[in-house]
Design a protein around this motif. Structure first.
Motif, short mmCIF file in Angstrom:
data_model
loop_
_atom_site.label_atom_id
_atom_site.label_comp_id
_atom_site.label_asym_id
_atom_site.label_seq_id
_atom_site.Cartn_x
_atom_site.Cartn_y
_atom_site.Cartn_z
N ARG A 197 0.86 -1.18 0.00
CA ARG A 197 0.00 0.00 0.00
C ARG A 197 0.90 1.23 0.00
O ARG A 197 2.00 1.21 0.54
N THR A 198 0.39 2.32 -0.56
CA THR A 198 1.16 3.56 -0.64
C THR A 198 0.54 4.57 0.32
O THR A 198 -0.68 4.72 0.38
N PHE A 199 1.40 5.30 1.04
CA PHE A 199 0.99 6.26 2.04
C PHE A 199 1.56 7.63 1.73
O PHE A 199 2.59 7.75 1.06
N SER A 200 0.90 8.66 2.24
CA SER A 200 1.32 10.03 1.95
C SER A 200 2.64 10.39 2.61
O SER A 200 3.36 11.26 2.13
N CYS A 201 2.96 9.74 3.74
CA CYS A 201 4.18 10.05 4.48
C CYS A 201 4.52 8.88 5.41
O CYS A 201 3.73 7.96 5.58
N ASP A 202 5.69 8.97 6.04
CA ASP A 202 6.11 7.91 6.95
C ASP A 202 5.19 7.76 8.15
O ASP A 202 4.92 6.65 8.60
N HIS A 234 -0.26 2.15 10.24
CA HIS A 234 -0.88 0.89 9.81
C HIS A 234 -0.07 -0.34 10.21
O HIS A 234 -0.48 -1.46 9.97
N ARG A 235 1.06 -0.13 10.85
CA ARG A 235 1.89 -1.24 11.32
C ARG A 235 1.66 -1.42 12.82
O ARG A 235 1.76 -0.47 13.58
N GLN A 236 1.34 -2.61 13.24
CA GLN A 236 1.04 -2.92 14.64
C GLN A 236 1.98 -4.01 15.13
O GLN A 236 2.55 -4.76 14.34
N ILE A 290 9.21 -9.08 16.31
CA ILE A 290 8.51 -10.16 17.02
C ILE A 290 7.19 -10.50 16.33
O ILE A 290 7.02 -11.61 15.82
N ASP A 291 6.25 -9.56 16.33
CA ASP A 291 4.94 -9.85 15.74
C ASP A 291 4.41 -8.65 14.94
O ASP A 291 3.22 -8.42 14.86
N ARG A 292 5.31 -7.90 14.33
CA ARG A 292 4.93 -6.72 13.55
C ARG A 292 4.12 -7.15 12.33
O ARG A 292 4.48 -8.11 11.64
N HIS A 293 3.01 -6.45 12.06
CA HIS A 293 2.15 -6.81 10.93
C HIS A 293 1.38 -5.58 10.46
O HIS A 293 1.27 -4.58 11.16
N CYS A 294 0.82 -5.68 9.27
CA CYS A 294 0.02 -4.61 8.68
C CYS A 294 -1.44 -4.78 9.09
O CYS A 294 -1.92 -5.90 9.23
N VAL A 295 -2.13 -3.64 9.28
CA VAL A 295 -3.57 -3.66 9.52
C VAL A 295 -4.23 -2.79 8.46
O VAL A 295 -3.57 -1.99 7.79
N ASP A 296 -5.52 -2.94 8.32
CA ASP A 296 -6.27 -2.14 7.36
C ASP A 296 -6.11 -0.67 7.73
O ASP A 296 -6.43 -0.27 8.85
N PRO A 297 -5.60 0.17 6.81
CA PRO A 297 -5.36 1.58 7.13
C PRO A 297 -6.61 2.32 7.61
O PRO A 297 -6.53 3.22 8.44
N ALA A 298 -7.79 1.94 7.12
CA ALA A 298 -9.02 2.61 7.54
C ALA A 298 -9.31 2.38 9.02
O ALA A 298 -9.91 3.23 9.68
#
Length: 94
Positions: free
Chosen positions: A35-40, A46-48, A53-61
């Motif tokens: 996914r592309t984001f406007s900034c860092d 969106h990273r949790q 250890i258990d870093r993962h992506c979540v739905d940005p909304a």
């Protein structure tokens, strides 16, 4: 996504693994979910989980980011506080 006949802008940045492209030096593209984001800071939201250890992506909304349609696809960004940026923007008084 581009096709072989599509000419990219000369300012385009291309992610070769997924074929996504975007413009803008401050953009951030997640290599995990593409996914592309406007900034860092928007991408970080969106990273949790814990790093390494258990870093993962979540739905940005689900973390308050809003989708904006761009020529290169969806760009996720922080919502603006100005009514101009809201859905069904109200008239802004001068």
């Amino acid at each position: 996504m581009t096709t072989p006949k599509t000419q990219l802008p000369y300012t385009a940045v291309l992610h070769p693994q997924c074929g996504s492209w975007w413009t803008g030096l401050t953009r951030s593209h997640c290599a995990a979910c593409c996914r592309t984001f406007s900034c860092d800071s928007a991408a970080d939201k969106h990273r949790q989980g814990r790093h390494g250890i258990d870093r993962h992506c979540v739905d940005p909304a689900t973390v308050g980011l809003v989708a904006v349609e761009k020529p290169y696809g969806v760009l996720w960004q922080n919502p603006g506080g100005d009514p101009w940026f809201k859905d069904g923007a109200e008239e802004v008084e001068a």
